[in-house]
Design an enzyme around this catalytic site. Structure first.
Site, PDB file in Angstrom:
ATOM      1  N   HIS A 452      52.350  63.540  10.629  1.00 48.48           N
ATOM      2  CA  HIS A 452      52.145  62.101  10.774  1.00 48.48           C
ATOM      3  C   HIS A 452      53.013  61.302   9.815  1.00 48.48           C
ATOM      4  CE1 HIS A 452      49.603  61.514   7.124  1.00 48.48           C
ATOM      5  NE2 HIS A 452      49.166  62.730   7.379  1.00 48.48           N
ATOM      6  N   CYS A 471      47.164  68.024   6.078  1.00 50.49           N
ATOM      7  CA  CYS A 471      48.112  67.619   7.107  1.00 50.49           C
ATOM      8  C   CYS A 471      49.496  67.400   6.496  1.00 50.49           C
ATOM      9  CB  CYS A 471      47.631  66.359   7.824  1.00 50.49           C
ATOM     10  SG  CYS A 471      46.254  66.672   8.950  1.00 50.49           S
TER      11      CYS A 471
END
Length: 560
Positions: A452, A471
Protein backbone atom coordinates in the site's frame (compact mmCIF):
# COMPACT_ATOMS: atom_id res chain seq x y z
CA UNK A 1 19.01 -68.92 -28.17
CA UNK A 2 22.77 -69.04 -28.67
CA UNK A 3 22.44 -66.47 -31.47
CA UNK A 4 20.66 -64.06 -29.14
CA UNK A 5 23.26 -64.52 -26.40
CA UNK A 6 26.00 -64.02 -28.95
CA UNK A 7 24.40 -60.77 -30.13
CA UNK A 8 24.22 -59.50 -26.53
CA UNK A 9 27.84 -60.48 -25.94
CA UNK A 10 28.90 -58.75 -29.15
CA UNK A 11 26.98 -55.60 -28.21
CA UNK A 12 28.58 -55.47 -24.77
CA UNK A 13 32.03 -55.97 -26.28
CA UNK A 14 31.41 -53.01 -28.61
CA UNK A 15 30.30 -50.87 -25.70
CA UNK A 16 33.43 -51.76 -23.73
CA UNK A 17 35.55 -51.03 -26.78
CA UNK A 18 34.04 -47.53 -26.79
CA UNK A 19 35.29 -46.99 -23.27
CA UNK A 20 31.98 -47.72 -21.52
CA UNK A 21 31.58 -48.71 -17.91
CA UNK A 22 31.96 -52.43 -17.01
CA UNK A 23 28.76 -54.27 -16.13
CA UNK A 24 27.78 -57.74 -14.92
CA UNK A 25 25.12 -59.33 -17.15
CA UNK A 26 22.90 -62.32 -16.28
CA UNK A 27 20.64 -64.19 -18.73
CA UNK A 28 17.50 -66.00 -17.55
CA UNK A 29 17.07 -69.62 -18.65
CA UNK A 30 13.48 -69.73 -19.85
CA UNK A 31 13.31 -66.47 -21.75
CA UNK A 32 16.08 -64.35 -23.09
CA UNK A 33 16.03 -61.51 -20.55
CA UNK A 34 18.88 -59.13 -19.81
CA UNK A 35 19.34 -58.27 -16.13
CA UNK A 36 21.88 -55.46 -16.18
CA UNK A 37 23.69 -54.49 -12.99
CA UNK A 38 26.45 -51.95 -12.54
CA UNK A 39 29.68 -53.36 -11.18
CA UNK A 40 29.91 -51.31 -7.98
CA UNK A 41 33.22 -52.95 -7.13
CA UNK A 42 34.63 -50.33 -9.51
CA UNK A 43 34.43 -47.71 -6.74
CA UNK A 44 35.73 -49.98 -3.95
CA UNK A 45 39.34 -48.69 -4.18
CA UNK A 46 37.97 -45.52 -2.57
CA UNK A 47 35.94 -46.32 0.54
CA UNK A 48 32.53 -44.60 0.32
CA UNK A 49 31.51 -43.23 3.72
CA UNK A 50 29.31 -40.36 2.55
CA UNK A 51 26.27 -42.53 1.79
CA UNK A 52 25.99 -43.47 5.46
CA UNK A 53 25.19 -39.80 6.18
CA UNK A 54 23.41 -38.82 2.97
CA UNK A 55 21.06 -41.81 2.66
CA UNK A 56 21.41 -44.20 5.64
CA UNK A 57 18.18 -46.04 4.69
CA UNK A 58 19.62 -47.21 1.36
CA UNK A 59 22.32 -49.49 2.83
CA UNK A 60 24.64 -49.40 -0.17
CA UNK A 61 27.85 -47.84 -1.38
CA UNK A 62 25.72 -45.38 -3.37
CA UNK A 63 22.26 -43.94 -2.68
CA UNK A 64 20.27 -44.34 -5.89
CA UNK A 65 21.27 -47.77 -7.24
CA UNK A 66 18.18 -48.41 -9.35
CA UNK A 67 18.09 -44.92 -10.84
CA UNK A 68 21.76 -45.01 -11.73
CA UNK A 69 21.40 -48.41 -13.42
CA UNK A 70 18.35 -47.25 -15.38
CA UNK A 71 20.03 -44.17 -16.77
CA UNK A 72 23.08 -46.10 -17.98
CA UNK A 73 20.96 -48.89 -19.44
CA UNK A 74 18.86 -46.37 -21.38
CA UNK A 75 21.95 -44.62 -22.73
CA UNK A 76 23.98 -47.55 -24.01
CA UNK A 77 26.13 -47.91 -20.89
CA UNK A 78 28.33 -45.05 -22.05
CA UNK A 79 30.16 -42.70 -19.63
CA UNK A 80 28.31 -39.50 -18.79
CA UNK A 81 30.95 -37.34 -17.12
CA UNK A 82 33.84 -37.20 -19.58
CA UNK A 83 33.40 -33.48 -20.31
CA UNK A 84 35.23 -31.30 -17.79
CA UNK A 85 32.51 -28.61 -18.00
CA UNK A 86 29.91 -31.15 -16.90
CA UNK A 87 32.07 -32.36 -14.02
CA UNK A 88 32.69 -28.79 -12.88
CA UNK A 89 28.95 -28.10 -13.00
CA UNK A 90 28.37 -31.06 -10.69
CA UNK A 91 31.14 -29.97 -8.34
CA UNK A 92 29.65 -26.47 -8.21
CA UNK A 93 26.22 -27.81 -7.25
CA UNK A 94 27.79 -29.99 -4.56
CA UNK A 95 29.87 -27.06 -3.32
CA UNK A 96 26.79 -24.85 -2.93
CA UNK A 97 25.15 -27.55 -0.85
CA UNK A 98 28.30 -28.08 1.25
CA UNK A 99 28.86 -24.36 1.95
CA UNK A 100 25.20 -23.75 2.83
CA UNK A 101 25.45 -26.07 5.82
CA UNK A 102 22.02 -27.45 4.96
CA UNK A 103 22.97 -31.08 4.39
CA UNK A 104 25.54 -33.38 5.96
CA UNK A 105 27.78 -35.79 4.07
CA UNK A 106 28.39 -33.62 0.99
CA UNK A 107 31.93 -32.63 1.97
CA UNK A 108 32.82 -36.33 2.27
CA UNK A 109 31.18 -37.12 -1.08
CA UNK A 110 33.21 -34.38 -2.82
CA UNK A 111 36.41 -35.82 -1.31
CA UNK A 112 35.50 -39.29 -2.59
CA UNK A 113 34.87 -38.02 -6.12
CA UNK A 114 38.18 -36.16 -6.13
CA UNK A 115 39.99 -39.29 -4.87
CA UNK A 116 38.57 -41.32 -7.76
CA UNK A 117 39.66 -38.59 -10.16
CA UNK A 118 43.15 -38.52 -8.65
CA UNK A 119 43.37 -42.30 -9.10
CA UNK A 120 42.30 -41.78 -12.75
CA UNK A 121 39.45 -44.24 -12.07
CA UNK A 122 37.14 -42.94 -14.79
CA UNK A 123 34.58 -45.73 -14.46
CA UNK A 124 34.33 -45.52 -10.68
CA UNK A 125 34.11 -41.71 -10.87
CA UNK A 126 31.36 -41.89 -13.48
CA UNK A 127 29.16 -44.13 -11.33
CA UNK A 128 29.64 -42.05 -8.17
CA UNK A 129 29.13 -38.80 -10.09
CA UNK A 130 25.80 -40.02 -11.47
CA UNK A 131 24.68 -41.00 -7.98
CA UNK A 132 25.82 -37.60 -6.68
CA UNK A 133 23.72 -35.91 -9.35
CA UNK A 134 20.63 -37.77 -8.09
CA UNK A 135 21.54 -36.68 -4.54
CA UNK A 136 21.64 -33.03 -5.63
CA UNK A 137 18.29 -33.39 -7.41
CA UNK A 138 16.72 -35.05 -4.38
CA UNK A 139 17.91 -32.38 -1.94
CA UNK A 140 16.81 -29.56 -4.26
CA UNK A 141 13.39 -31.20 -4.49
CA UNK A 142 13.18 -31.44 -0.69
CA UNK A 143 13.99 -27.72 -0.40
CA UNK A 144 11.44 -26.84 -3.08
CA UNK A 145 8.78 -28.89 -1.29
CA UNK A 146 9.63 -27.43 2.12
CA UNK A 147 11.28 -24.00 1.63
CA UNK A 148 10.74 -23.19 5.31
CA UNK A 149 13.93 -25.21 5.92
CA UNK A 150 15.89 -22.26 4.53
CA UNK A 151 14.79 -20.00 7.43
CA UNK A 152 14.80 -22.30 10.48
CA UNK A 153 18.52 -23.07 11.16
CA UNK A 154 17.81 -26.75 10.49
CA UNK A 155 19.52 -29.26 8.23
CA UNK A 156 17.68 -30.97 5.42
CA UNK A 157 16.94 -34.51 6.71
CA UNK A 158 18.84 -37.48 5.22
CA UNK A 159 17.35 -38.88 2.03
CA UNK A 160 14.82 -41.69 2.28
CA UNK A 161 13.11 -43.98 -0.21
CA UNK A 162 10.10 -41.66 -0.46
CA UNK A 163 12.15 -38.93 -2.14
CA UNK A 164 13.06 -41.04 -5.17
CA UNK A 165 9.68 -41.25 -6.90
CA UNK A 166 8.76 -37.62 -6.21
CA UNK A 167 11.51 -36.08 -8.28
CA UNK A 168 12.15 -38.72 -10.95
CA UNK A 169 8.61 -39.12 -12.25
CA UNK A 170 8.38 -35.55 -13.53
CA UNK A 171 11.69 -35.42 -15.39
CA UNK A 172 11.27 -38.31 -17.83
CA UNK A 173 15.02 -38.89 -17.91
CA UNK A 174 14.69 -42.51 -18.91
CA UNK A 175 12.99 -41.75 -22.21
CA UNK A 176 15.90 -39.56 -23.38
CA UNK A 177 18.61 -40.92 -25.66
CA UNK A 178 22.27 -40.17 -24.94
CA UNK A 179 22.66 -36.77 -26.61
CA UNK A 180 19.38 -35.37 -25.28
CA UNK A 181 20.12 -36.76 -21.83
CA UNK A 182 23.52 -35.05 -21.76
CA UNK A 183 21.92 -31.81 -22.95
CA UNK A 184 19.52 -32.12 -20.02
CA UNK A 185 22.45 -32.56 -17.66
CA UNK A 186 24.23 -29.49 -19.06
CA UNK A 187 21.09 -27.38 -18.67
CA UNK A 188 20.40 -28.71 -15.19
CA UNK A 189 23.91 -28.07 -13.89
CA UNK A 190 24.37 -24.66 -15.48
CA UNK A 191 24.21 -21.56 -13.28
CA UNK A 192 23.67 -17.92 -14.31
CA UNK A 193 26.84 -15.82 -14.46
CA UNK A 194 26.13 -13.95 -11.21
CA UNK A 195 25.43 -17.20 -9.39
CA UNK A 196 28.71 -18.66 -10.62
CA UNK A 197 30.53 -15.53 -9.43
CA UNK A 198 28.78 -15.75 -6.05
CA UNK A 199 29.77 -19.37 -5.47
CA UNK A 200 33.39 -18.75 -6.46
CA UNK A 201 33.40 -15.86 -4.00
CA UNK A 202 31.83 -18.05 -1.31
CA UNK A 203 34.49 -20.70 -1.81
CA UNK A 204 37.26 -18.10 -1.56
CA UNK A 205 35.82 -16.76 1.71
CA UNK A 206 35.45 -20.28 3.08
CA UNK A 207 39.14 -20.95 2.42
CA UNK A 208 40.34 -17.76 4.15
CA UNK A 209 41.92 -17.78 7.61
CA UNK A 210 39.69 -16.25 10.26
CA UNK A 211 40.02 -12.50 10.84
CA UNK A 212 40.56 -10.99 14.30
CA UNK A 213 38.05 -8.13 14.31
CA UNK A 214 35.67 -8.08 17.29
CA UNK A 215 32.51 -5.93 17.32
CA UNK A 216 32.35 -2.88 19.56
CA UNK A 217 30.21 -3.34 22.65
CA UNK A 218 28.74 0.15 22.86
CA UNK A 219 28.97 3.69 21.57
CA UNK A 220 29.79 5.20 18.18
CA UNK A 221 33.12 5.72 16.45
CA UNK A 222 32.68 8.97 14.58
CA UNK A 223 34.79 10.61 11.92
CA UNK A 224 38.20 11.65 13.25
CA UNK A 225 38.17 9.20 16.18
CA UNK A 226 40.53 6.28 16.79
CA UNK A 227 39.06 2.92 15.78
CA UNK A 228 39.49 0.23 18.47
CA UNK A 229 41.02 -2.92 16.95
CA UNK A 230 41.48 -0.76 13.87
CA UNK A 231 44.16 -2.85 12.15
CA UNK A 232 41.87 -5.88 12.24
CA UNK A 233 39.02 -3.81 10.77
CA UNK A 234 41.38 -2.54 8.07
CA UNK A 235 42.27 -6.14 7.12
CA UNK A 236 38.58 -6.98 6.70
CA UNK A 237 37.94 -3.91 4.54
CA UNK A 238 40.90 -4.88 2.38
CA UNK A 239 39.65 -8.44 2.00
CA UNK A 240 36.26 -7.18 0.82
CA UNK A 241 37.93 -4.76 -1.60
CA UNK A 242 36.39 -1.69 0.04
CA UNK A 243 39.72 0.11 0.33
CA UNK A 244 42.22 0.86 -2.43
CA UNK A 245 45.34 -1.29 -2.08
CA UNK A 246 47.68 1.71 -1.99
CA UNK A 247 45.58 3.38 0.73
CA UNK A 248 45.51 0.10 2.64
CA UNK A 249 49.30 -0.30 2.55
CA UNK A 250 49.79 3.25 3.85
CA UNK A 251 47.12 3.00 6.56
CA UNK A 252 48.26 -0.31 8.01
CA UNK A 253 51.69 1.18 8.83
CA UNK A 254 50.08 3.69 11.20
CA UNK A 255 50.25 3.08 14.95
CA UNK A 256 46.50 3.86 15.30
CA UNK A 257 43.82 3.64 12.66
CA UNK A 258 41.83 6.87 12.54
CA UNK A 259 38.30 7.07 11.09
CA UNK A 260 39.21 9.64 8.47
CA UNK A 261 40.28 10.01 4.85
CA UNK A 262 40.59 6.79 2.84
CA UNK A 263 39.62 4.68 5.86
CA UNK A 264 36.39 6.63 6.35
CA UNK A 265 35.58 6.29 2.64
CA UNK A 266 36.20 2.54 2.84
CA UNK A 267 33.81 2.29 5.80
CA UNK A 268 31.17 4.15 3.77
CA UNK A 269 31.63 1.74 0.84
CA UNK A 270 31.26 -1.20 3.21
CA UNK A 271 28.10 0.30 4.68
CA UNK A 272 26.63 0.91 1.24
CA UNK A 273 27.22 -2.72 0.22
CA UNK A 274 25.57 -3.88 3.42
CA UNK A 275 22.46 -1.73 3.10
CA UNK A 276 23.46 0.41 6.09
CA UNK A 277 23.43 4.17 6.58
CA UNK A 278 26.60 5.18 4.68
CA UNK A 279 27.59 7.93 7.11
CA UNK A 280 31.07 6.60 7.92
CA UNK A 281 30.14 6.22 11.60
CA UNK A 282 30.86 2.81 13.12
CA UNK A 283 27.91 1.82 15.27
CA UNK A 284 26.55 -1.53 16.40
CA UNK A 285 25.04 -2.53 13.03
CA UNK A 286 28.19 -1.68 11.04
CA UNK A 287 30.45 -3.32 13.60
CA UNK A 288 28.39 -6.52 13.68
CA UNK A 289 28.48 -6.80 9.89
CA UNK A 290 32.25 -6.27 9.77
CA UNK A 291 32.67 -8.92 12.48
CA UNK A 292 30.94 -11.68 10.48
CA UNK A 293 33.42 -14.56 10.11
CA UNK A 294 34.48 -15.25 6.53
CA UNK A 295 33.14 -18.80 6.78
CA UNK A 296 29.78 -17.39 7.84
CA UNK A 297 29.77 -15.08 4.81
CA UNK A 298 30.47 -18.13 2.61
CA UNK A 299 27.53 -19.96 4.23
CA UNK A 300 25.23 -16.99 3.73
CA UNK A 301 26.07 -16.70 0.03
CA UNK A 302 25.31 -20.40 -0.52
CA UNK A 303 22.20 -20.43 1.69
CA UNK A 304 20.78 -17.38 -0.05
CA UNK A 305 21.47 -18.96 -3.43
CA UNK A 306 18.68 -21.40 -2.58
CA UNK A 307 16.44 -18.67 -1.15
CA UNK A 308 16.77 -16.66 -4.34
CA UNK A 309 15.53 -19.66 -6.36
CA UNK A 310 12.16 -19.66 -4.58
CA UNK A 311 9.08 -18.24 -6.24
CA UNK A 312 8.06 -17.44 -9.79
CA UNK A 313 10.46 -17.14 -12.74
CA UNK A 314 8.92 -14.01 -14.26
CA UNK A 315 9.00 -15.54 -17.74
CA UNK A 316 5.28 -15.85 -18.37
CA UNK A 317 4.05 -12.78 -16.49
CA UNK A 318 5.65 -10.07 -14.35
CA UNK A 319 6.80 -10.98 -10.87
CA UNK A 320 6.79 -8.56 -7.94
CA UNK A 321 9.51 -9.56 -5.51
CA UNK A 322 9.69 -7.90 -2.08
CA UNK A 323 13.02 -8.62 -0.39
CA UNK A 324 12.41 -7.89 3.29
CA UNK A 325 15.99 -7.29 4.57
CA UNK A 326 16.82 -5.19 1.47
CA UNK A 327 13.69 -3.03 2.01
CA UNK A 328 13.14 -3.12 -1.74
CA UNK A 329 10.46 -4.12 -4.23
CA UNK A 330 11.41 -5.13 -7.77
CA UNK A 331 9.32 -6.14 -10.75
CA UNK A 332 11.01 -8.42 -13.25
CA UNK A 333 9.57 -9.61 -16.52
CA UNK A 334 11.38 -12.01 -18.82
CA UNK A 335 14.52 -11.70 -16.68
CA UNK A 336 14.59 -7.89 -16.95
CA UNK A 337 14.05 -5.48 -14.04
CA UNK A 338 11.24 -3.14 -15.13
CA UNK A 339 10.39 -1.39 -11.84
CA UNK A 340 11.99 -0.72 -8.45
CA UNK A 341 10.89 0.98 -5.25
CA UNK A 342 12.01 1.28 -1.66
CA UNK A 343 9.60 -0.27 0.83
CA UNK A 344 8.89 -0.36 4.55
CA UNK A 345 8.38 -3.83 6.06
CA UNK A 346 7.27 -5.25 9.39
CA UNK A 347 9.38 -4.64 12.45
CA UNK A 348 10.91 -7.62 14.24
CA UNK A 349 8.11 -7.67 16.82
CA UNK A 350 5.50 -7.71 14.00
CA UNK A 351 7.26 -9.31 11.02
CA UNK A 352 6.09 -9.44 7.44
CA UNK A 353 5.20 -13.01 6.51
CA UNK A 354 6.98 -14.92 3.76
CA UNK A 355 4.66 -16.17 1.02
CA UNK A 356 3.91 -16.42 -2.70
CA UNK A 357 0.71 -15.16 -4.25
CA UNK A 358 -0.69 -13.18 -7.18
CA UNK A 359 -1.95 -9.62 -7.14
CA UNK A 360 -5.61 -9.76 -8.14
CA UNK A 361 -7.24 -6.56 -6.77
CA UNK A 362 -6.24 -2.89 -6.61
CA UNK A 363 -8.20 -0.45 -4.45
CA UNK A 364 -7.93 3.29 -5.12
CA UNK A 365 -8.92 5.68 -2.29
CA UNK A 366 -9.20 2.76 0.15
CA UNK A 367 -10.76 2.58 3.58
CA UNK A 368 -8.33 1.31 6.18
CA UNK A 369 -9.77 -1.59 8.14
CA UNK A 370 -7.56 -1.66 11.23
CA UNK A 371 -5.98 -5.15 11.56
CA UNK A 372 -6.45 -7.18 14.71
CA UNK A 373 -2.83 -6.75 15.83
CA UNK A 374 -2.94 -2.95 15.59
CA UNK A 375 -6.39 -2.91 17.18
CA UNK A 376 -5.25 -4.84 20.28
CA UNK A 377 -1.73 -3.43 20.63
CA UNK A 378 -2.15 0.18 19.48
CA UNK A 379 -5.71 1.48 19.20
CA UNK A 380 -7.27 0.16 22.40
CA UNK A 381 -4.20 1.03 24.54
CA UNK A 382 -4.31 4.45 22.84
CA UNK A 383 -7.94 4.94 23.90
CA UNK A 384 -7.10 3.86 27.43
CA UNK A 385 -4.39 6.54 27.53
CA UNK A 386 -6.33 9.35 25.80
CA UNK A 387 -10.07 9.66 25.20
CA UNK A 388 -9.52 11.65 21.99
CA UNK A 389 -7.16 9.05 20.42
CA UNK A 390 -9.70 8.16 17.69
CA UNK A 391 -10.17 11.80 16.79
CA UNK A 392 -6.40 12.37 16.64
CA UNK A 393 -5.91 9.40 14.31
CA UNK A 394 -9.06 9.99 12.21
CA UNK A 395 -10.47 6.58 13.16
CA UNK A 396 -14.08 5.50 13.54
CA UNK A 397 -15.38 2.67 15.70
CA UNK A 398 -17.92 0.42 13.92
CA UNK A 399 -20.08 -2.48 15.04
CA UNK A 400 -18.48 -5.08 12.73
CA UNK A 401 -17.05 -5.50 9.24
CA UNK A 402 -20.49 -6.61 8.05
CA UNK A 403 -22.39 -3.91 9.93
CA UNK A 404 -20.44 -0.66 9.65
CA UNK A 405 -22.72 1.34 11.92
CA UNK A 406 -20.59 3.92 13.70
CA UNK A 407 -20.47 3.68 17.50
CA UNK A 408 -19.52 6.57 19.75
CA UNK A 409 -16.39 5.88 21.86
CA UNK A 410 -18.17 7.55 24.79
CA UNK A 411 -20.40 4.46 25.04
CA UNK A 412 -17.41 2.34 26.12
CA UNK A 413 -15.83 2.22 29.57
CA UNK A 414 -12.26 1.94 28.23
CA UNK A 415 -10.60 1.23 31.56
CA UNK A 416 -12.44 -2.11 31.72
CA UNK A 417 -11.83 -3.16 28.09
CA UNK A 418 -9.92 -6.38 27.41
CA UNK A 419 -8.22 -5.83 24.01
CA UNK A 420 -8.43 -9.54 23.17
CA UNK A 421 -12.22 -9.75 23.55
CA UNK A 422 -13.28 -6.26 22.44
CA UNK A 423 -16.20 -6.83 20.01
CA UNK A 424 -16.04 -3.69 17.85
CA UNK A 425 -13.77 -2.79 14.92
CA UNK A 426 -11.98 0.37 13.81
CA UNK A 427 -11.90 1.98 10.38
CA UNK A 428 -10.32 4.99 8.71
CA UNK A 429 -12.07 6.74 5.81
CA UNK A 430 -10.32 7.55 2.51
CA UNK A 431 -8.65 10.90 2.10
CA UNK A 432 -5.76 12.89 3.41
CA UNK A 433 -3.97 11.18 6.30
CA UNK A 434 -5.36 7.73 5.54
CA UNK A 435 -2.75 5.17 6.69
CA UNK A 436 -2.97 3.39 3.32
CA UNK A 437 -2.49 6.55 1.29
CA UNK A 438 -4.22 6.57 -2.09
CA UNK A 439 -3.97 2.90 -3.10
CA UNK A 440 -3.57 -0.62 -1.83
CA UNK A 441 -2.80 -3.84 -3.71
CA UNK A 442 -4.35 -7.11 -2.59
CA UNK A 443 -3.30 -10.72 -3.05
CA UNK A 444 -4.67 -13.94 -1.49
CA UNK A 445 -2.94 -14.91 1.78
CA UNK A 446 -3.87 -15.91 5.33
CA UNK A 447 -1.96 -13.07 6.98
CA UNK A 448 -3.87 -9.96 5.80
CA UNK A 449 -0.61 -8.72 4.25
CA UNK A 450 -0.87 -6.36 1.30
CA UNK A 451 1.11 -3.60 -0.44
CA UNK A 452 0.00 0.00 0.00
CA UNK A 453 0.78 3.69 -0.27
CA UNK A 454 1.47 5.80 2.82
CA UNK A 455 1.32 9.49 3.79
CA UNK A 456 4.49 9.09 5.93
CA UNK A 457 6.98 9.79 3.14
CA UNK A 458 9.94 10.77 5.31
CA UNK A 459 10.33 7.23 6.66
CA UNK A 460 11.63 6.07 3.28
CA UNK A 461 14.77 8.11 3.87
CA UNK A 462 15.82 5.80 6.70
CA UNK A 463 18.31 3.03 5.90
CA UNK A 464 16.65 0.62 8.33
CA UNK A 465 13.00 0.43 7.33
CA UNK A 466 11.50 -2.42 9.36
CA UNK A 467 8.89 -0.08 10.81
CA UNK A 468 5.42 -1.36 9.89
CA UNK A 469 3.01 -3.75 11.57
CA UNK A 470 3.40 -6.39 8.86
CA UNK A 471 2.10 -4.90 5.64
CA UNK A 472 4.45 -3.46 3.01
CA UNK A 473 4.45 0.29 2.35
CA UNK A 474 5.64 1.20 -1.15
CA UNK A 475 7.43 4.50 -1.79
CA UNK A 476 6.51 4.60 -5.50
CA UNK A 477 2.94 3.39 -4.96
CA UNK A 478 1.54 5.72 -7.65
CA UNK A 479 4.03 4.46 -10.25
CA UNK A 480 3.29 0.88 -9.23
CA UNK A 481 -0.44 1.52 -9.70
CA UNK A 482 0.20 2.95 -13.17
CA UNK A 483 2.29 -0.10 -14.08
CA UNK A 484 -0.41 -2.48 -12.85
CA UNK A 485 -3.11 -0.67 -14.83
CA UNK A 486 -0.98 -0.50 -17.99
CA UNK A 487 -0.33 -4.22 -17.76
CA UNK A 488 -4.08 -4.88 -17.85
CA UNK A 489 -4.17 -3.56 -21.45
CA UNK A 490 -7.60 -1.98 -21.00
CA UNK A 491 -7.50 1.33 -22.97
CA UNK A 492 -11.06 2.20 -21.92
CA UNK A 493 -10.15 2.23 -18.22
CA UNK A 494 -9.50 5.54 -16.50
CA UNK A 495 -5.88 6.20 -15.58
CA UNK A 496 -4.65 6.17 -12.01
CA UNK A 497 -4.63 9.95 -11.45
CA UNK A 498 -8.23 10.20 -12.67
CA UNK A 499 -9.24 7.48 -10.21
CA UNK A 500 -7.52 9.25 -7.31
CA UNK A 501 -9.03 12.61 -8.22
CA UNK A 502 -12.49 11.04 -8.29
CA UNK A 503 -12.30 10.71 -4.50
CA UNK A 504 -14.50 7.63 -4.40
CA UNK A 505 -13.29 4.18 -3.40
CA UNK A 506 -12.70 2.11 -6.55
CA UNK A 507 -12.11 -1.63 -6.20
CA UNK A 508 -10.57 -2.93 -9.43
CA UNK A 509 -10.42 -6.64 -10.14
CA UNK A 510 -7.34 -7.35 -12.25
CA UNK A 511 -7.99 -9.68 -15.22
CA UNK A 512 -4.23 -10.08 -15.75
CA UNK A 513 -2.70 -11.11 -12.42
CA UNK A 514 0.86 -10.34 -11.42
CA UNK A 515 2.87 -12.84 -9.39
CA UNK A 516 4.05 -11.72 -5.95
CA UNK A 517 6.82 -13.23 -3.82
CA UNK A 518 7.68 -11.87 -0.38
CA UNK A 519 11.21 -13.14 0.20
CA UNK A 520 14.17 -12.89 2.60
CA UNK A 521 17.56 -12.78 0.86
CA UNK A 522 20.54 -11.40 2.80
CA UNK A 523 23.48 -12.14 0.46
CA UNK A 524 23.95 -11.95 -3.30
CA UNK A 525 26.30 -10.68 -6.01
CA UNK A 526 24.92 -7.74 -7.98
CA UNK A 527 25.25 -6.93 -11.69
CA UNK A 528 28.54 -5.10 -10.95
CA UNK A 529 29.99 -8.27 -9.37
CA UNK A 530 29.80 -6.62 -5.94
CA UNK A 531 28.95 -8.72 -2.91
CA UNK A 532 25.80 -7.37 -1.26
CA UNK A 533 25.04 -8.33 2.35
CA UNK A 534 22.05 -7.29 4.45
CA UNK A 535 21.38 -7.22 8.16
CA UNK A 536 19.55 -10.31 9.42
CA UNK A 537 16.66 -8.35 10.95
CA UNK A 538 14.40 -11.36 11.66
CA UNK A 539 17.06 -13.86 12.72
CA UNK A 540 16.51 -16.25 9.82
CA UNK A 541 20.26 -16.50 9.12
CA UNK A 542 21.19 -17.25 12.70
CA UNK A 543 19.30 -17.24 16.03
CA UNK A 544 18.62 -13.91 17.75
CA UNK A 545 17.77 -13.11 21.38
CA UNK A 546 14.04 -12.74 20.73
CA UNK A 547 13.29 -15.12 17.86
CA UNK A 548 10.52 -14.34 15.42
CA UNK A 549 7.60 -16.71 15.85
CA UNK A 550 7.79 -19.71 13.54
CA UNK A 551 4.51 -18.86 11.83
CA UNK A 552 6.14 -15.88 10.09
CA UNK A 553 8.89 -18.00 8.49
CA UNK A 554 6.48 -20.65 7.21
CA UNK A 555 6.65 -20.15 3.45
CA UNK A 556 3.20 -20.70 1.95
CA UNK A 557 2.09 -20.54 -1.67
CA UNK A 558 -1.22 -18.88 -2.55
CA UNK A 559 -0.42 -18.49 -6.22
CA UNK A 560 -3.43 -18.66 -8.55
Amino acid sequence: MFCVIKRIKTALEKIMALGSIFFVTAICAQSVKQDVRLDYSLIEPVKIYSSQQICPQFAGSVCFTDLTEKVYANNGFLPLWEDNALRQGLYTKLTILRLSGLFIGINQRIAELKALEANQDKRGFDILATDSYWVVKAVEQLIEDNPTLLFRHKEVPPLGHNQVVDYTSEYGFFELEQTRFLNRLYADLALPRLSQTAIRLAQSFFDLASHEYQPIKRGLIKQGQVIPNGHALLEVLNTYGDINIDDYLIAREQYSIINTGAVNQAIRRFQLRNGLEDDGIIGSATSQQVALPYQEVARLIALNHYRSQLGATGNERPIIRVNIPDYRLQITHQQEVVFESRVIVGRTARPTNLFSSSMNIMVVNPYWNVPETIKTKDVIPGMKASSDYLQQTNLKMIRSWDDRTEISPEMVEWSNVDPNTFPYEFMQSPGRGNALGNVKFLMPNDFSVYLHDTPSRSLFNKARRNLSSGCVRVEKAAELAEYVLDYQQRPSWRNYQQLVSDGRTNTITLPRKIDVDVTYVTAWVDENNQLQLREDIYGYDRPIKRPVKLQYSTVKNYRQ
